[in-house]
Scaffold this motif. Structure first.
Motif, PDB file in Angstrom:
ATOM      1  N   SER A 121      10.393  35.656  72.655  1.00  0.00           N
ATOM      2  CA  SER A 121      10.923  36.701  71.900  1.00  0.00           C
ATOM      3  C   SER A 121      10.802  38.254  72.818  1.00  0.00           C
ATOM      4  CB  SER A 121       9.920  37.154  70.527  1.00  0.00           C
ATOM      5  OG  SER A 121       9.897  35.871  69.577  1.00  0.00           O
ATOM      6  N   ALA A 122      11.768  39.203  72.249  1.00  0.00           N
ATOM      7  CA  ALA A 122      12.080  40.329  72.980  1.00  0.00           C
ATOM      8  C   ALA A 122      10.865  41.020  73.586  1.00  0.00           C
ATOM      9  CB  ALA A 122      12.896  41.263  72.287  1.00  0.00           C
ATOM     10  N   ILE A 123       9.679  41.245  72.438  1.00  0.00           N
ATOM     11  CA  ILE A 123       8.677  42.062  73.020  1.00  0.00           C
ATOM     12  C   ILE A 123       7.416  41.349  73.594  1.00  0.00           C
ATOM     13  CG2 ILE A 123       7.061  44.070  72.040  1.00  0.00           C
ATOM     14  CD1 ILE A 123       8.922  44.137  69.779  1.00  0.00           C
ATOM     15  N   PRO A 124       7.280  41.347  74.751  1.00  0.00           N
ATOM     16  CA  PRO A 124       6.153  40.486  75.641  1.00  0.00           C
ATOM     17  C   PRO A 124       4.850  41.036  75.544  1.00  0.00           C
ATOM     18  CG  PRO A 124       7.562  41.653  77.146  1.00  0.00           C
ATOM     19  CD  PRO A 124       8.112  42.244  75.918  1.00  0.00           C
ATOM     20  N   LEU A 125       4.546  41.609  74.295  1.00  0.00           N
ATOM     21  CA  LEU A 125       3.078  42.078  74.276  1.00  0.00           C
ATOM     22  C   LEU A 125       2.101  41.294  73.566  1.00  0.00           C
ATOM     23  CD1 LEU A 125       4.165  45.809  73.521  1.00  0.00           C
ATOM     24  CD2 LEU A 125       3.650  44.758  75.835  1.00  0.00           C
ATOM     25  N   GLY A 126       2.397  39.970  73.337  1.00  0.00           N
ATOM     26  CA  GLY A 126       1.511  39.272  72.692  1.00  0.00           C
ATOM     27  C   GLY A 126       2.183  37.788  72.328  1.00  0.00           C
ATOM     28  N   ILE A 173       0.440  38.745  81.329  1.00  0.00           N
ATOM     29  CA  ILE A 173       0.474  38.485  79.646  1.00  0.00           C
ATOM     30  C   ILE A 173       0.955  37.409  79.438  1.00  0.00           C
ATOM     31  CG2 ILE A 173       1.872  39.354  77.726  1.00  0.00           C
ATOM     32  CD1 ILE A 173      -0.587  41.354  78.820  1.00  0.00           C
ATOM     33  N   LEU A 174       1.880  36.747  79.802  1.00  0.00           N
ATOM     34  CA  LEU A 174       2.336  35.393  79.474  1.00  0.00           C
ATOM     35  C   LEU A 174       1.453  34.394  79.639  1.00  0.00           C
ATOM     36  CD1 LEU A 174       6.445  35.582  80.374  1.00  0.00           C
ATOM     37  CD2 LEU A 174       5.184  36.026  78.129  1.00  0.00           C
ATOM     38  N   LEU A 175       0.868  34.380  80.933  1.00  0.00           N
ATOM     39  CA  LEU A 175      -0.194  33.512  81.135  1.00  0.00           C
ATOM     40  C   LEU A 175      -1.379  33.573  80.015  1.00  0.00           C
ATOM     41  CD1 LEU A 175      -1.651  31.482  82.789  1.00  0.00           C
ATOM     42  CD2 LEU A 175      -2.548  33.178  84.092  1.00  0.00           C
ATOM     43  N   ILE A 176      -1.673  34.552  79.728  1.00  0.00           N
ATOM     44  CA  ILE A 176      -3.042  34.865  78.648  1.00  0.00           C
ATOM     45  C   ILE A 176      -2.480  34.475  77.357  1.00  0.00           C
ATOM     46  CG2 ILE A 176      -4.425  36.572  77.865  1.00  0.00           C
ATOM     47  CD1 ILE A 176      -4.471  38.070  80.362  1.00  0.00           C
ATOM     48  N   VAL A 196      -1.969  48.507  81.150  1.00  0.00           N
ATOM     49  CA  VAL A 196      -2.171  47.195  81.625  1.00  0.00           C
ATOM     50  C   VAL A 196      -1.065  46.846  82.510  1.00  0.00           C
ATOM     51  CG1 VAL A 196      -1.900  44.505  81.103  1.00  0.00           C
ATOM     52  CG2 VAL A 196      -3.282  46.204  79.598  1.00  0.00           C
ATOM     53  N   ALA A 197       0.241  47.091  82.201  1.00  0.00           N
ATOM     54  CA  ALA A 197       1.375  47.053  83.065  1.00  0.00           C
ATOM     55  C   ALA A 197       1.139  47.899  84.526  1.00  0.00           C
ATOM     56  CB  ALA A 197       2.833  47.497  82.590  1.00  0.00           C
ATOM     57  N   GLN A 198       0.464  49.036  84.217  1.00  0.00           N
ATOM     58  CA  GLN A 198       0.328  50.123  85.350  1.00  0.00           C
ATOM     59  C   GLN A 198      -0.459  49.295  86.582  1.00  0.00           C
ATOM     60  OE1 GLN A 198      -1.630  53.558  84.958  1.00  0.00           O
ATOM     61  NE2 GLN A 198      -0.592  54.717  86.577  1.00  0.00           N
ATOM     62  N   THR A 199      -1.754  48.719  85.915  1.00  0.00           N
ATOM     63  CA  THR A 199      -2.874  48.143  86.508  1.00  0.00           C
ATOM     64  C   THR A 199      -2.229  46.802  87.398  1.00  0.00           C
ATOM     65  OG1 THR A 199      -4.415  49.280  85.054  1.00  0.00           O
ATOM     66  CG2 THR A 199      -5.089  47.216  86.516  1.00  0.00           C
ATOM     67  N   SER A 200      -1.500  46.238  86.413  1.00  0.00           N
ATOM     68  CA  SER A 200      -0.981  44.954  87.085  1.00  0.00           C
ATOM     69  C   SER A 200      -0.151  45.067  88.380  1.00  0.00           C
ATOM     70  CB  SER A 200      -0.219  44.129  86.009  1.00  0.00           C
ATOM     71  OG  SER A 200      -0.969  43.707  84.967  1.00  0.00           O
ATOM     72  N   GLY A 201       0.858  46.114  88.253  1.00  0.00           N
ATOM     73  CA  GLY A 201       1.531  46.301  89.282  1.00  0.00           C
ATOM     74  C   GLY A 201       0.523  46.830  90.641  1.00  0.00           C
ATOM     75  N   PRO A 209       3.553  49.379  93.925  1.00  0.00           N
ATOM     76  CA  PRO A 209       3.316  48.995  92.524  1.00  0.00           C
ATOM     77  C   PRO A 209       4.347  49.098  91.633  1.00  0.00           C
ATOM     78  CG  PRO A 209       1.456  50.487  93.657  1.00  0.00           C
ATOM     79  CD  PRO A 209       2.727  50.270  94.639  1.00  0.00           C
ATOM     80  N   MET A 210       5.255  50.007  91.762  1.00  0.00           N
ATOM     81  CA  MET A 210       6.302  49.940  90.635  1.00  0.00           C
ATOM     82  C   MET A 210       7.453  48.769  90.695  1.00  0.00           C
ATOM     83  SD  MET A 210       5.962  52.668  88.853  1.00  0.00           S
ATOM     84  CE  MET A 210       7.536  52.474  87.884  1.00  0.00           C
ATOM     85  N   ALA A 211       7.638  48.352  91.827  1.00  0.00           N
ATOM     86  CA  ALA A 211       8.630  47.218  92.156  1.00  0.00           C
ATOM     87  C   ALA A 211       7.804  45.915  91.682  1.00  0.00           C
ATOM     88  CB  ALA A 211       8.630  47.075  93.734  1.00  0.00           C
ATOM     89  N   LEU A 212       6.649  45.919  91.724  1.00  0.00           N
ATOM     90  CA  LEU A 212       5.836  44.675  91.244  1.00  0.00           C
ATOM     91  C   LEU A 212       5.418  44.817  89.970  1.00  0.00           C
ATOM     92  CD1 LEU A 212       3.444  43.975  94.386  1.00  0.00           C
ATOM     93  CD2 LEU A 212       5.459  42.690  93.662  1.00  0.00           C
ATOM     94  N   LEU A 213       5.375  45.889  89.081  1.00  0.00           N
ATOM     95  CA  LEU A 213       4.976  46.251  87.931  1.00  0.00           C
ATOM     96  C   LEU A 213       5.395  45.321  86.694  1.00  0.00           C
ATOM     97  CD1 LEU A 213       4.451  49.723  86.148  1.00  0.00           C
ATOM     98  CD2 LEU A 213       5.302  47.947  84.890  1.00  0.00           C
ATOM     99  N   ILE A 214       6.502  45.166  86.286  1.00  0.00           N
ATOM    100  CA  ILE A 214       7.194  44.324  85.647  1.00  0.00           C
ATOM    101  C   ILE A 214       6.945  42.912  85.781  1.00  0.00           C
ATOM    102  CG2 ILE A 214       9.381  43.466  84.380  1.00  0.00           C
ATOM    103  CD1 ILE A 214      10.541  46.360  84.569  1.00  0.00           C
ATOM    104  N   PRO A 215       6.951  42.510  86.969  1.00  0.00           N
ATOM    105  CA  PRO A 215       6.883  40.962  87.324  1.00  0.00           C
ATOM    106  C   PRO A 215       5.353  40.618  87.025  1.00  0.00           C
ATOM    107  CG  PRO A 215       7.610  41.915  89.188  1.00  0.00           C
ATOM    108  CD  PRO A 215       7.911  42.713  88.244  1.00  0.00           C
ATOM    109  N   ALA A 216       4.616  41.561  87.825  1.00  0.00           N
ATOM    110  CA  ALA A 216       3.032  41.277  87.478  1.00  0.00           C
ATOM    111  C   ALA A 216       2.539  41.353  86.103  1.00  0.00           C
ATOM    112  CB  ALA A 216       2.375  42.217  88.599  1.00  0.00           C
ATOM    113  N   PHE A 217       3.170  42.422  85.450  1.00  0.00           N
ATOM    114  CA  PHE A 217       2.849  42.345  83.921  1.00  0.00           C
ATOM    115  C   PHE A 217       3.064  41.124  83.038  1.00  0.00           C
ATOM    116  CE2 PHE A 217       4.259  43.906  79.656  1.00  0.00           C
ATOM    117  CZ  PHE A 217       2.890  44.094  79.139  1.00  0.00           C
TER     118      PHE A 217
END
Length: 375
Positions: free
Chosen positions: A67-72, A20-23, A287-292, A8-16
């Protein structure tokens, strides 16, 4: 469905980032497309907030940027003072009428409302498209509502449910699958209900009250939900995969999206009534943790998560809070009733209150994320 072997940790960032970017892309594209169709000039289409990392200007004069903060993300229209679409009244007053018509505030009321509503609507459409694709490609897992086991000391045992019972109705609504019961009771802890069963040739109606129970999922995450204490198995429940036609898949996807919406409202009602605690509200860390974690189950599982989150974000944006889409729609409803826009001073105060509410919610959710990680 083939699972992914990475942690899960290895996939956390790419999955998140994927989720997020899709939504965000679909949500903001809804605003963008309807705004363009309405004749409103688009100044910026941004993935994320904060400093720009990369971008370009298209032939229509729109700045597309990462932009730098991918939270929306956001779409800024001509005449907006900021990313929250706060009107720049001074700048608008200085514009000639020909230019004012190209601004968001200068557009007709119905065009503004359609442009704002298009974002959340796009989120619901995304969920339906994803779920339809999954149902068409992989089918839908179905389990008949037949009880194979009743847990000792459970609400089901107290109610008199027995192994072999076929669940027919719950609070008068027809039960078609075992998941129908699980979904209904999980968001109604402590609420008395009636469950109809068939036992042999006899039909019974039994009173039952789900118990609020803390469960732990396969990843070790703890959550609370209503449980009545019944199980089914492959044999009793005739567990199977049903392959759906395109039309049936879309219908099932619409139904599933509706279930997510009603489940969200039920959870909010439980928070207000005190039946559930607010510590289950999650923020970006969750959300990031769950995505991973979900990504380890496979890409299809990650797509399903994206569909669920897309509906949640669509609903969140429809809340009648200034700075959110629902807040803008609230202003337009008032404008339609009054025959004139809400005053500048009132809008300014409302936007500040709305921003404070949104920031407070984000801080609270992030605090829940941190305490769940260290708890």
């Amino acid at each position: 469905m083939q699972s992914i072997t990475a942690s899960p940790m290895a996939l956390l960032i790419p999955a998140f980032l994927f989720v997020i970017l899709l939504i965000v892309f679909v949500h903001e594209m809804g605003h963008y497309l309807v705004g363009r169709w309405s004749g409103i000039r688009i100044m910026t289409f941004s993935f994320g907030f904060g400093p720009e990392l990369a971008g370009f200007i298209d032939k229509h004069g729109t700045r597309w940027k990462l932009s730098a903060i991918p939270l929306g993300g956001y779409v800024r229209f001509y005449g907006d003072a900021d990313a929250a679409s706060t009107p720049d009244f001074d700048a608008l007053a200085a514009l000639p009428e020909s230019e004012r018509q190209k601004t968001f505030l200068g557009a007709k009321l119905w065009k503004r409302a359609a442009t704002v509503a298009a974002g959340p609507i796009a989120n619901f459409i995304l969920a339906i498209v994803i779920l339809s694709g999954i149902f068409m490609a992989y089918g839908k897992s179905v389990t008949d509502p037949v009880v194979s086991e009743v847990r000792a000391g459970s609400a089901a045992e107290t109610a008199g449910i027995k192994p072999g019972d076929v669940l027919l109705t719950i609070d008068g609504s027809k039960v078609e699958t075992f998941d129908d019961v699980r979904r209904y009771v999980s968001v109604r802890p402590g609420i008395a209900m009636q469950i109809g069963v068939r036992r042999g040739g006899e039909e019974l109606t039994l009173p039952i009250t789900p118990l609020l129970t803390e469960i732990t999922d396969r990843f070790g995450n703890k959550m609370e939900m209503g449980i009545i204490g019944i199980l089914t198995d492959k044999s009793a429940g005739n567990m199977r995969i049903v392959h759906l036609s395109p039309m049936a898949a879309v219908g099932e996807a619409v139904r599933e999206t509706g279930n997510i919406v009603t489940g969200t409202f039920d959870y909010i009602a439980n928070l207000i009534s005190g039946r559930m605690k607010a510590d289950q509200l999650g923020g970006p860390i969750k959300v990031a943790q769950t995505s991973g974690q979900i990504a380890t189950l496979g890409f299809v599982a990650l797509l399903h998560l994206a569909a669920v989150l897309s509906v949640s974000i669509g609903l969140l944006n429809l809340m009648p809070i200034p700075v959110l889409d629902g807040g803008h729609l609230m202003f337009y409803a008032v404008e339609a009733l009054r025959g004139k826009p809400v005053g500048e001073a009132a809008q300014g105060i409302a936007y500040r209150i709305g921003m404070a509410l949104v920031l407070s919610l984000m801080i609270f959710a992030t605090w829940n994320d941190i305490t769940s990680l260290i708890g």
